[in-house]
Design a protein around this motif. Sequence first.
Motif, PDB file in Angstrom:
ATOM      1  N   VAL A  73      -2.681   7.331   1.606  1.00  0.00           N
ATOM      2  CA  VAL A  73      -2.815   6.068   2.319  1.00  0.00           C
ATOM      3  C   VAL A  73      -3.868   6.305   3.397  1.00  0.00           C
ATOM      4  N   VAL A  74      -4.902   5.471   3.397  1.00  0.00           N
ATOM      5  CA  VAL A  74      -6.011   5.616   4.338  1.00  0.00           C
ATOM      6  C   VAL A  74      -6.301   4.270   4.997  1.00  0.00           C
ATOM      7  N   LYS A 117      -6.198   5.663  -1.381  1.00  0.00           N
ATOM      8  CA  LYS A 117      -7.322   6.430  -1.916  1.00  0.00           C
ATOM      9  C   LYS A 117      -6.852   7.142  -3.176  1.00  0.00           C
ATOM     10  N   ILE A 118      -7.613   6.958  -4.266  1.00  0.00           N
ATOM     11  CA  ILE A 118      -7.198   7.523  -5.548  1.00  0.00           C
ATOM     12  C   ILE A 118      -8.335   8.335  -6.170  1.00  0.00           C
ATOM     13  N   ASN A 119      -7.974   9.131  -7.139  1.00  0.00           N
ATOM     14  CA  ASN A 119      -8.940   9.896  -7.914  1.00  0.00           C
ATOM     15  C   ASN A 119      -9.611   8.945  -8.909  1.00  0.00           C
ATOM     16  N   PRO A 120     -10.945   8.857  -8.904  1.00  0.00           N
ATOM     17  CA  PRO A 120     -11.628   7.949  -9.841  1.00  0.00           C
ATOM     18  C   PRO A 120     -11.276   8.220 -11.302  1.00  0.00           C
ATOM     19  N   TYR A 121     -10.959   9.444 -11.627  1.00  0.00           N
ATOM     20  CA  TYR A 121     -10.605   9.811 -12.997  1.00  0.00           C
ATOM     21  C   TYR A 121      -9.359   9.070 -13.481  1.00  0.00           C
ATOM     22  N   SER A 174       0.845  -1.203   0.000  1.00  0.00           N
ATOM     23  CA  SER A 174       0.000   0.000   0.000  1.00  0.00           C
ATOM     24  C   SER A 174       0.876   1.248   0.000  1.00  0.00           C
ATOM     25  N   ILE A 175       1.871   1.242   0.849  1.00  0.00           N
ATOM     26  CA  ILE A 175       2.784   2.386   0.955  1.00  0.00           C
ATOM     27  C   ILE A 175       3.629   2.513  -0.308  1.00  0.00           C
ATOM     28  N   ASP A 215       3.009   9.014  -6.308  1.00  0.00           N
ATOM     29  CA  ASP A 215       3.613  10.335  -6.081  1.00  0.00           C
ATOM     30  C   ASP A 215       4.696  10.599  -7.121  1.00  0.00           C
ATOM     31  N   ARG A 216       5.540   9.611  -7.336  1.00  0.00           N
ATOM     32  CA  ARG A 216       6.648   9.747  -8.284  1.00  0.00           C
ATOM     33  C   ARG A 216       6.138  10.054  -9.691  1.00  0.00           C
ATOM     34  N   ARG A 217       4.982   9.489 -10.033  1.00  0.00           N
ATOM     35  CA  ARG A 217       4.417   9.682 -11.372  1.00  0.00           C
ATOM     36  C   ARG A 217       3.467  10.882 -11.464  1.00  0.00           C
ATOM     37  N   GLY A 218       3.304  11.605 -10.372  1.00  0.00           N
ATOM     38  CA  GLY A 218       2.495  12.815 -10.397  1.00  0.00           C
ATOM     39  C   GLY A 218       1.011  12.632 -10.131  1.00  0.00           C
TER      40      GLY A 218
END
Length: 84
Positions: free
Chosen positions: A29-30, A45-49, A13-14, A21-24
């Motif tokens: 982490v939740v 947790k990610i952006n659905p887009y 997860s980490i 993060d590295r890829r922008g």
Amino acid sequence: MYIIASFKSRLESIMLKKELDRRGFFAEVVSTPKEANIGCGLSVKINPYHLNSIKRIILTEGFKSFVGFFKVAVTKNGNKVSII
């Protein structure tokens, strides 16, 4: 509503968070919602887009403990979690 990527391994997860993060990509982490009843207790947790892009990253980078993506809807009666 938000999307989480769940893993059996806290370390993975980490590691995914750091790779995103590295890829922008924005990610957090939740704690995995207890209603999900899955994984190691940590999810990303990610952006659905960005779901399809992140799915490719998980598959190509060898995250072996990946469980799946889940949609989390926050309701007045708690979280409703469903697999994507």
